[in-house]
Design an enzyme around this catalytic site. Sequence first.
Site, mmCIF file in Angstrom:
data_model
loop_
_atom_site.group_PDB
_atom_site.id
_atom_site.type_symbol
_atom_site.label_atom_id
_atom_site.label_comp_id
_atom_site.label_asym_id
_atom_site.label_seq_id
_atom_site.Cartn_x
_atom_site.Cartn_y
_atom_site.Cartn_z
ATOM 1 N N LYS A 103 -15.081 16.503 11.419
ATOM 2 C CA LYS A 103 -16.142 16.372 12.414
ATOM 3 C C LYS A 103 -16.374 17.736 13.054
ATOM 4 O O LYS A 103 -15.576 18.196 13.865
ATOM 5 C CB LYS A 103 -15.763 15.321 13.459
ATOM 6 C CG LYS A 103 -16.985 14.810 14.167
ATOM 7 C CD LYS A 103 -16.847 13.352 14.559
ATOM 8 C CE LYS A 103 -18.194 12.771 14.923
ATOM 9 N NZ LYS A 103 -18.142 11.483 15.535
ATOM 10 N N TRP B 197 -20.611 14.993 10.768
ATOM 11 C CA TRP B 197 -19.612 14.772 9.729
ATOM 12 C C TRP B 197 -19.809 15.691 8.527
ATOM 13 O O TRP B 197 -20.930 15.871 8.037
ATOM 14 C CB TRP B 197 -19.691 13.330 9.237
ATOM 15 C CG TRP B 197 -18.976 12.372 10.129
ATOM 16 C CD1 TRP B 197 -18.169 12.663 11.191
ATOM 17 C CD2 TRP B 197 -19.000 10.945 10.016
ATOM 18 N NE1 TRP B 197 -17.696 11.508 11.751
ATOM 19 C CE2 TRP B 197 -18.184 10.447 11.058
ATOM 20 C CE3 TRP B 197 -19.608 10.041 9.149
ATOM 21 C CZ2 TRP B 197 -17.966 9.078 11.248
ATOM 22 C CZ3 TRP B 197 -19.393 8.685 9.338
ATOM 23 C CH2 TRP B 197 -18.585 8.206 10.372
ATOM 24 N N THR C 89 0.888 -1.172 0.000
ATOM 25 C CA THR C 89 0.000 0.000 0.000
ATOM 26 C C THR C 89 0.919 1.213 0.000
ATOM 27 O O THR C 89 1.979 1.188 0.617
ATOM 28 C CB THR C 89 -0.885 0.033 1.257
ATOM 29 O OG1 THR C 89 -0.029 0.048 2.384
ATOM 30 C CG2 THR C 89 -1.822 -1.151 1.308
ATOM 31 N N GLU D 296 -5.429 -3.641 -1.670
ATOM 32 C CA GLU D 296 -5.907 -4.824 -0.950
ATOM 33 C C GLU D 296 -6.979 -5.590 -1.728
ATOM 34 O O GLU D 296 -7.287 -6.737 -1.416
ATOM 35 C CB GLU D 296 -6.523 -4.400 0.395
ATOM 36 C CG GLU D 296 -5.541 -3.898 1.443
ATOM 37 C CD GLU D 296 -5.226 -2.407 1.322
ATOM 38 O OE1 GLU D 296 -5.336 -1.851 0.213
ATOM 39 O OE2 GLU D 296 -4.861 -1.809 2.339
HETATM 40 P P1 ADP Z 1 -3.242 4.176 -0.559
HETATM 41 O O1 ADP Z 1 -4.167 3.662 0.529
HETATM 42 O O2 ADP Z 1 -1.851 4.212 -0.124
HETATM 43 O O3 ADP Z 1 -3.723 5.450 -1.219
HETATM 44 P P2 ADP Z 1 -4.366 2.596 -2.694
HETATM 45 O O4 ADP Z 1 -3.954 3.092 -3.996
HETATM 46 O O5 ADP Z 1 -4.562 1.164 -2.494
HETATM 47 O O6 ADP Z 1 -3.283 3.064 -1.688
HETATM 48 O O7 ADP Z 1 -5.655 3.406 -2.313
HETATM 49 C C1 ADP Z 1 -6.900 2.870 -1.994
HETATM 50 C C2 ADP Z 1 -7.770 3.982 -1.483
HETATM 51 O O8 ADP Z 1 -7.943 4.994 -2.483
HETATM 52 C C3 ADP Z 1 -9.163 3.581 -1.132
HETATM 53 O O9 ADP Z 1 -9.232 3.002 0.144
HETATM 54 C C4 ADP Z 1 -9.899 4.910 -1.214
HETATM 55 O O10 ADP Z 1 -9.728 5.673 -0.040
HETATM 56 C C5 ADP Z 1 -9.197 5.612 -2.337
HETATM 57 N N1 ADP Z 1 -9.966 5.477 -3.582
HETATM 58 C C6 ADP Z 1 -9.758 4.613 -4.592
HETATM 59 N N2 ADP Z 1 -10.637 4.811 -5.588
HETATM 60 C C7 ADP Z 1 -11.445 5.816 -5.194
HETATM 61 C C8 ADP Z 1 -12.566 6.484 -5.776
HETATM 62 N N3 ADP Z 1 -13.030 6.174 -6.978
HETATM 63 N N4 ADP Z 1 -13.157 7.465 -5.056
HETATM 64 C C9 ADP Z 1 -12.708 7.806 -3.833
HETATM 65 N N5 ADP Z 1 -11.652 7.224 -3.251
HETATM 66 C C10 ADP Z 1 -11.030 6.241 -3.908
#
Ligand code: ADP
Length: 545
Positions: free
Chosen positions: A439, A444, A183, A329
């Site tokens: 918050k 929220w 990640t 993940e």
């Molecule tokens: P990191 O957690 O380091 O950014 P990832 O690339 O795996 O690594 O990111 C996953 C996260 O990206 C998701 O948990 C979410 O928060 C965000 N995310 C992915 N796609 C979207 C989307 N279409 N809209 C909003 N958030 C998104």
Amino acid sequence: MESTMMRFQLTLPHILERANKYYPQTEIVSRLPDKSLHRTTYRDFYRRARALAEGLTRAGLKRGDRVGTLMWNHYAHLEAYFGIPCAGGVLHTLNLRLHPSDLEYIVNDAEDRFLIVDDVLLPVLERFRDRVNFERIFVFRYSGDKSVNGKGLEDYEDLLASASGNFTYPELDEYEALGMCYTSGTTGRPRGVVYSHRSTVIHSYNCALPIANNLSPHDVVMPVVPMFHANAWGLPFACVMVGAKLVFPGPHVDGQSIVELFEKEQVTFSAGVPTVWLGVLQLLEQDSQRRRFSPNLRLVVGGSAAPEAMIRGFDKFGITVVHAWGMTETSPLATISKLKPPLDSLSEDERYAYRAKQGYPAPFVELRVVDDEGKEVPPDGKTMGEIQVRGPYVTASYYKVPPSPDKFTADGWLRTGDVATVDEHGYIRITDRTKDLIKSGGEWISSVDLENALMGHPAVAEAAVIAVPHPKWAERPLAVVVLKPGAKATPEELNKFLEGKFAKWWLPDEYVFTDSIPRTSTGKFLKSALREQYAKRKAEEMKVA
Ligand code: ADP
């Protein structure tokens, strides 16, 4: 009763063999560092990927050994995507934009044995090489330089040339590891996710489905998303499975270079994070040149929320944006926002609002949105809760980290840390990451909603909204805004623009105008840096007061 079906392993060699058998002429185009284009075919890719598998095996690669790649998006990286797992190794893509100390941590945590590195990225390697233990380092001469010089560096082409061509794949089990990815660390230390052959094959099917990316041999696919970011969202595997032509942009991912390749190669499908596409859209809007894109060009946008204004903006140029959500993940494709028939009759505005949602889950991705008590929220499109998922390509733990209750529920679901609503049609709309929520007075406020609305203002190029501490309300929103070149807007004007869309108490108390918003290593807005800069300052001001 037992079925009569064969026991047949879902593994990568099948996809590689099939590609050579049925799509040998399919092209693979790669941008080189000097911007020229390299062209090859699946036939040659097949030969070279197998040569890599054989070369690595001769070099002593054992089942499950990790092989790191430090490479841009190009044909040799595709060879590594297939050659390493087909030899029984584990493809570990390294994010070349990470800080050297993170790379050091990740390589040591994964215990990478070998490395394949682009010659142009050797300076990145040098910054952490003395703190890791690669047994062999193979250098791909991506720049076209004639030789590889340097202690302990070997030529990737020599490794391939050492192969006899008589390689036999090991007997792979579908649950064996194929690759790993960390990640990107937006939230704390990077953690490793290990994909299996089976999870990758199933993900490839989903990726290609009409309800997802709708990929076929008629497609020309350009992954702008880096191959080190969640396997370029699975596109390299899915494209080779369905015989789609691949176009790799290499390091040239600025708007101009992307648009050039779209035209030249008649790209029909591309994918990347919103910041990339915001740049492309701005370019198109300022452009006086008439562009000749494929009439079938669609962009999958994910990684962070795609603003509705961007989806509308691209439509004007005949380019269809499809919004998707996923995580490292989840391999990553979890949900995708294509309209189902009951939604076709909605008004244009309502359809856009749906397309700006993150969509409903792909097959075999089970999803629920739950409140603090662990109860599923009603599908009313309003009540927020955390998204939890499970499925055959969702990780059940992190590498070397026992599952903890903050990441996995007792009944075996992944806690995503993403907050969303879900509606009667099953479409989710992400309002925030848990840690990004604001918050205010116990209620929220969604930073994502505010950002997306702001990015719909004609003067705004980019916007990120963060929580800053407040003596009375605990937290209040602060907006960091980048205006379009030559454009002007005051905080009052921007709040006026937001007024009709949100409750008054949602509107940002403060605006900061800046030239750029810092990015994460995968191109998302780096809100932790903004919080560091602005929220900390605010906290100190409060202390003084
Ligand atoms: P990191 O957690 O380091 O950014 P990832 O690339 O795996 O690594 O990111 C996953 C996260 O990206 C998701 O948990 C979410 O928060 C965000 N995310 C992915 N796609 C979207 C989307 N279409 N809209 C909003 N958030 C998104």
